[in-house]
Design a protein around this motif. Structure first.
Motif, PDB file in Angstrom:
ATOM      1  N   LEU A  41      11.614   4.467   4.811  1.00  0.00           N
ATOM      2  CA  LEU A  41      10.528   3.513   5.071  1.00  0.00           C
ATOM      3  C   LEU A  41       9.752   3.243   3.786  1.00  0.00           C
ATOM      4  O   LEU A  41       9.362   2.104   3.507  1.00  0.00           O
ATOM      5  CB  LEU A  41       9.609   4.058   6.167  1.00  0.00           C
ATOM      6  N   HIS A  42       9.553   4.289   3.001  1.00  0.00           N
ATOM      7  CA  HIS A  42       8.903   4.103   1.699  1.00  0.00           C
ATOM      8  C   HIS A  42       9.764   3.217   0.800  1.00  0.00           C
ATOM      9  O   HIS A  42       9.248   2.282   0.168  1.00  0.00           O
ATOM     10  CB  HIS A  42       8.662   5.464   1.044  1.00  0.00           C
ATOM     11  N   ALA A  43      11.050   3.500   0.777  1.00  0.00           N
ATOM     12  CA  ALA A  43      11.958   2.700  -0.050  1.00  0.00           C
ATOM     13  C   ALA A  43      11.993   1.247   0.429  1.00  0.00           C
ATOM     14  O   ALA A  43      12.082   0.318  -0.379  1.00  0.00           O
ATOM     15  CB  ALA A  43      13.364   3.300  -0.025  1.00  0.00           C
ATOM     16  N   ALA A  44      11.918   1.061   1.719  1.00  0.00           N
ATOM     17  CA  ALA A  44      11.882  -0.305   2.260  1.00  0.00           C
ATOM     18  C   ALA A  44      10.611  -1.008   1.819  1.00  0.00           C
ATOM     19  O   ALA A  44      10.640  -2.197   1.455  1.00  0.00           O
ATOM     20  CB  ALA A  44      11.974  -0.269   3.789  1.00  0.00           C
ATOM     21  N   ALA A  45       9.509  -0.284   1.815  1.00  0.00           N
ATOM     22  CA  ALA A  45       8.236  -0.872   1.375  1.00  0.00           C
ATOM     23  C   ALA A  45       8.311  -1.271  -0.098  1.00  0.00           C
ATOM     24  O   ALA A  45       7.797  -2.322  -0.498  1.00  0.00           O
ATOM     25  CB  ALA A  45       7.089   0.110   1.612  1.00  0.00           C
ATOM     26  N   VAL A  46       8.947  -0.439  -0.891  1.00  0.00           N
ATOM     27  CA  VAL A  46       9.128  -0.758  -2.313  1.00  0.00           C
ATOM     28  C   VAL A  46       9.965  -2.026  -2.463  1.00  0.00           C
ATOM     29  O   VAL A  46       9.631  -2.928  -3.240  1.00  0.00           O
ATOM     30  CB  VAL A  46       9.793   0.429  -3.044  1.00  0.00           C
ATOM     31  N   ASP A  91       0.830  -1.207   0.000  1.00  0.00           N
ATOM     32  CA  ASP A  91       0.000   0.000   0.000  1.00  0.00           C
ATOM     33  C   ASP A  91       0.865   1.257   0.000  1.00  0.00           C
ATOM     34  O   ASP A  91       0.599   2.205  -0.727  1.00  0.00           O
ATOM     35  CB  ASP A  91      -0.922   0.011   1.221  1.00  0.00           C
ATOM     36  N   LEU A  92       1.890   1.228   0.819  1.00  0.00           N
ATOM     37  CA  LEU A  92       2.791   2.380   0.855  1.00  0.00           C
ATOM     38  C   LEU A  92       3.607   2.469  -0.432  1.00  0.00           C
ATOM     39  O   LEU A  92       3.802   3.553  -0.984  1.00  0.00           O
ATOM     40  CB  LEU A  92       3.732   2.277   2.066  1.00  0.00           C
ATOM     41  N   ALA A  93       4.065   1.318  -0.906  1.00  0.00           N
ATOM     42  CA  ALA A  93       4.904   1.295  -2.105  1.00  0.00           C
ATOM     43  C   ALA A  93       4.160   1.869  -3.312  1.00  0.00           C
ATOM     44  O   ALA A  93       4.775   2.433  -4.212  1.00  0.00           O
ATOM     45  CB  ALA A  93       5.354  -0.135  -2.394  1.00  0.00           C
ATOM     46  N   ALA A  94       2.838   1.724  -3.314  1.00  0.00           N
ATOM     47  CA  ALA A  94       2.043   2.197  -4.452  1.00  0.00           C
ATOM     48  C   ALA A  94       1.838   3.703  -4.413  1.00  0.00           C
ATOM     49  O   ALA A  94       1.383   4.296  -5.392  1.00  0.00           O
ATOM     50  CB  ALA A  94       0.689   1.490  -4.467  1.00  0.00           C
ATOM     51  N   ASP A  95       2.147   4.314  -3.302  1.00  0.00           N
ATOM     52  CA  ASP A  95       1.961   5.753  -3.151  1.00  0.00           C
ATOM     53  C   ASP A  95       3.273   6.486  -3.409  1.00  0.00           C
ATOM     54  O   ASP A  95       4.336   5.879  -3.436  1.00  0.00           O
ATOM     55  CB  ASP A  95       1.451   6.062  -1.729  1.00  0.00           C
ATOM     56  N   ILE A  99      10.441  -4.413  -0.258  1.00  0.00           N
ATOM     57  CA  ILE A  99       9.691  -5.570   0.262  1.00  0.00           C
ATOM     58  C   ILE A  99       8.672  -6.049  -0.762  1.00  0.00           C
ATOM     59  O   ILE A  99       8.484  -7.251  -0.974  1.00  0.00           O
ATOM     60  CB  ILE A  99       8.989  -5.191   1.591  1.00  0.00           C
ATOM     61  N   THR A 100       8.035  -5.085  -1.419  1.00  0.00           N
ATOM     62  CA  THR A 100       7.035  -5.430  -2.430  1.00  0.00           C
ATOM     63  C   THR A 100       7.687  -6.082  -3.650  1.00  0.00           C
ATOM     64  O   THR A 100       7.168  -7.052  -4.212  1.00  0.00           O
ATOM     65  CB  THR A 100       6.270  -4.166  -2.858  1.00  0.00           C
ATOM     66  N   ALA A 101       8.860  -5.553  -4.017  1.00  0.00           N
ATOM     67  CA  ALA A 101       9.515  -6.045  -5.229  1.00  0.00           C
ATOM     68  C   ALA A 101      10.254  -7.360  -5.011  1.00  0.00           C
ATOM     69  O   ALA A 101      10.273  -8.219  -5.891  1.00  0.00           O
ATOM     70  CB  ALA A 101      10.493  -4.980  -5.743  1.00  0.00           C
ATOM     71  N   HIS A 102      10.864  -7.517  -3.840  1.00  0.00           N
ATOM     72  CA  HIS A 102      11.773  -8.655  -3.653  1.00  0.00           C
ATOM     73  C   HIS A 102      11.316  -9.681  -2.623  1.00  0.00           C
ATOM     74  O   HIS A 102      11.923 -10.740  -2.491  1.00  0.00           O
ATOM     75  CB  HIS A 102      13.165  -8.151  -3.259  1.00  0.00           C
ATOM     76  N   HIS A 103      10.287  -9.355  -1.852  1.00  0.00           N
ATOM     77  CA  HIS A 103       9.892 -10.278  -0.777  1.00  0.00           C
ATOM     78  C   HIS A 103       8.395 -10.579  -0.804  1.00  0.00           C
ATOM     79  O   HIS A 103       7.808 -10.904   0.236  1.00  0.00           O
ATOM     80  CB  HIS A 103      10.289  -9.704   0.585  1.00  0.00           C
ATOM     81  N   LEU A 109      17.593  -3.784   3.911  1.00  0.00           N
ATOM     82  CA  LEU A 109      16.550  -2.805   3.560  1.00  0.00           C
ATOM     83  C   LEU A 109      16.993  -1.389   3.904  1.00  0.00           C
ATOM     84  O   LEU A 109      17.722  -1.170   4.879  1.00  0.00           O
ATOM     85  CB  LEU A 109      15.258  -3.134   4.319  1.00  0.00           C
ATOM     86  N   PRO A 110      16.547  -0.415   3.121  1.00  0.00           N
ATOM     87  CA  PRO A 110      16.887   0.981   3.404  1.00  0.00           C
ATOM     88  C   PRO A 110      16.388   1.398   4.792  1.00  0.00           C
ATOM     89  O   PRO A 110      15.256   1.082   5.170  1.00  0.00           O
ATOM     90  CB  PRO A 110      16.130   1.758   2.312  1.00  0.00           C
ATOM     91  N   GLY A 111      17.234   2.074   5.526  1.00  0.00           N
ATOM     92  CA  GLY A 111      16.830   2.582   6.828  1.00  0.00           C
ATOM     93  C   GLY A 111      16.872   1.565   7.947  1.00  0.00           C
ATOM     94  O   GLY A 111      16.553   1.890   9.090  1.00  0.00           O
ATOM     95  N   VAL A 112      17.256   0.334   7.613  1.00  0.00           N
ATOM     96  CA  VAL A 112      17.347  -0.722   8.621  1.00  0.00           C
ATOM     97  C   VAL A 112      18.812  -0.964   8.952  1.00  0.00           C
ATOM     98  O   VAL A 112      19.567  -1.437   8.108  1.00  0.00           O
ATOM     99  CB  VAL A 112      16.683  -2.026   8.144  1.00  0.00           C
ATOM    100  N   GLY A 113      19.194  -0.660  10.163  1.00  0.00           N
ATOM    101  CA  GLY A 113      20.561  -0.880  10.607  1.00  0.00           C
ATOM    102  C   GLY A 113      20.627  -2.031  11.592  1.00  0.00           C
ATOM    103  O   GLY A 113      19.687  -2.827  11.704  1.00  0.00           O
ATOM    104  N   GLU A 114      21.716  -2.103  12.308  1.00  0.00           N
ATOM    105  CA  GLU A 114      21.941  -3.203  13.239  1.00  0.00           C
ATOM    106  C   GLU A 114      20.818  -3.328  14.265  1.00  0.00           C
ATOM    107  O   GLU A 114      20.299  -4.409  14.513  1.00  0.00           O
ATOM    108  CB  GLU A 114      23.282  -2.977  13.952  1.00  0.00           C
ATOM    109  N   TYR A 115      20.440  -2.206  14.846  1.00  0.00           N
ATOM    110  CA  TYR A 115      19.388  -2.261  15.859  1.00  0.00           C
ATOM    111  C   TYR A 115      18.055  -2.690  15.269  1.00  0.00           C
ATOM    112  O   TYR A 115      17.401  -3.613  15.767  1.00  0.00           O
ATOM    113  CB  TYR A 115      19.213  -0.913  16.585  1.00  0.00           C
TER     114      TYR A 115
END
Length: 297
Positions: free
Chosen positions: A95-100, A70-74, A102-106, A120-126
Motif C-alpha cells: 500500500l505504501h509502494a502504491a502510494a509512492v 501523505d503516506l508516500a512521504a513517510d 500514485i504520487t510519482a505517476h498519477h 499498482l503494487p498489491g492491486v490484483g484482479e479483484y
DNA sequence: TATCCGTGGAG
DNA sequence: TCTCCAAGGAT
C-alpha cells in the motif's frame, strides 16, 4: 422454482438491488465522502481480514494519511507499524509502494483506469475491479470470495466454489453483470454484501435470502460439498507464526532492536533465522548493523 | 498453479 | 478445544 440461469436477469438485478438498499451495512468506505484513496485503503485492508477488525485501523490510517502523497512521504516502516495486527503485513508495504507510485505517476490521485490500477503494487484482479467499481462507479466484474460463493450456490448448485477462480466463473459473472453502467457497481457490491451477510460460508440463512427462489443449491436441497478437501491453513509452528512474532517485536519497539530481543521470541534457531531472513528479503525488516534491526526507513 | 504470506473470532 | 475462514496478491 426456476434456477437462477432460467430467471430473467432484470429480475435478479432488481431483487439484489432492492435487498442491498434495505440491508446494506453502513460502512465508512461506502459513504459519499469516502475518497478513491479511502476506498483503496479499505480494499487493501479487507484482503483476507474481516470488516470488524478493519474498521478502527481504517479510520486511524486515513486520519494520519488522508491522501496518497501523505503516506508516500513517510517511511514504509511507519506503514508497517500502523498496520498493527491486521495480518499479512506485506500489504502495508504494498500500500505504501502504491502510494509512492500514485504520487510519482498519477499526480497524487488514485487512477480511475482499470489497467493503471492493476499495475499498482498489491492491486490484483479483484482490487482493481473493486476500486474502479466502488470508487469510480464503473462497470466491472468484481469476483471476490463472497461473490464466488453466491454464484456457486445460486447458479452452479454447489455449496462452495473451486479453490481457484475458473473461466466458467468469470463467464457467469460477466453474463450476470448488468449492462447498465448506472447499476453495475451497486449490483457488484450488492452480491458481495449478500454473500457476507446471508449466503455465508458456514451457515447460510436461506430463509432470509432474496434469491432463495432462484437458487440452484437450495432448490436441490442444499447438497453438501463433495469436491476435494479444502486444505486448512495450518499455522502453529510455521514460519508465518515466527515471522509474526518477530515483526511484533519490531513494531512495538520504536527505533532499533537488538538480536537478543528477536531471539527471545522463538527457541529454534534455524527456523528463527530463516524467518528473519524472509522478513528482510520481503523488505519488512531492515538490518542496520551487526545484530541490529528495525522497520524499513 | 500450488504455495506462501498473519491474525483473530465464530461455531 | 479445534477447525474453519475472512472484500487476495505474488511468485
Amino acid at each position: 422454482m426456476d434456477a437462477i440461469s432460467a430467471a430473467p436477469a432484470p429480475l435478479l438485478h432488481s431483487t439484489v438491488l432492492d435487498w442491498y438498499e434495505a440491508n446494506a451495512r453502513d460502512l465508512p468506505w461506502r459513504t459519499p465522502e469516502a475518497s478513491p484513496w479511502a476506498v483503496m485503503v479499505s480494499e487493501f485492508m479487507l484482503q483476507q481480514t474481516p470488516v470488524k477488525r478493519v474498521l478502527p485501523a481504517y479510520a486511524a490510517w486515513l486520519e494520519r494519511w488522508p491522501a496518497p502523497a501523505d503516506l508516500a512521504a513517510d517511511a514504509p516502516g511507519e506503514a508497517v507499524r500502523m498496520w498493527g495486527r491486521l495480518g499479512y503485513p506485506r500489504r502495508a508495504l504494498r500500500l505504501h509502494a502504491a502510494a509512492v507510485a500514485i504520487t510519482a505517476h498519477h499526480g497524487g490521485r488514485v487512477p480511475d483506469d482499470h489497467a493503471a490500477l492493476l499495475a499498482l503494487p498489491g492491486v490484483g484482479e479483484y482490487t482493481a475491479a473493486a476500486v474502479a467499481s466502488f470508487a469510480f462507479r464503473q462497470r466491472h466484474v468484481v469476483l471476490d470470495t463472497n461473490v464466488r460463493r453466491v454464484f456457486a450456490r445460486a447458479v452452479t448448485g454447489v455449496e462452495y466454489p473451486a479453490q481457484a477462480t475458473t473461466a466458467a466463473e468469470r463467464r457467469t459473472a460477466t453474463e450476470l453483470l448488468p449492462a447498465s453502467v448506472e447499476t453495475a457497481a451497486t449490483w457488484a457490491v450488492g452480491v458481495m454484501e449478500l454473500g457476507a451477510l446471508v449466503c455465508t460460508a458456514r451457515s447460510p440463512e436461506c430463509g432470509a435470502c432474496p434469491l432463495a427462489r432462484h437458487c440452484a443449491w437450495r432448490v436441490a436441497g442444499r447438497p453438501p460439498y463433495q469436491g476435494p478437501p479444502r486444505r486448512g491453513q495450518s499455522y502453529e509452528g510455521t514460519d508465518r507464526q515466527v515471522r509474526g512474532k518477530l515483526l511484533a517485536v519490531l513494531r512495538d519497539a520504536h527505533g532499533t532492536v537488538p538480536q537478543a530481543s528477536l531471539d527471545a521470541v522463538w527457541p529454534e534457531p534455524v527456523q528463527r533465522a530463516r524467518a528473519l531472513d524472509g522478513l528482510v528479503a520481503d523488505g519488512l525488516v531492515e538490518p542496520v548493523g551487526p545484530g541490529v534491526y528495525r522497520l524499513p526507513g
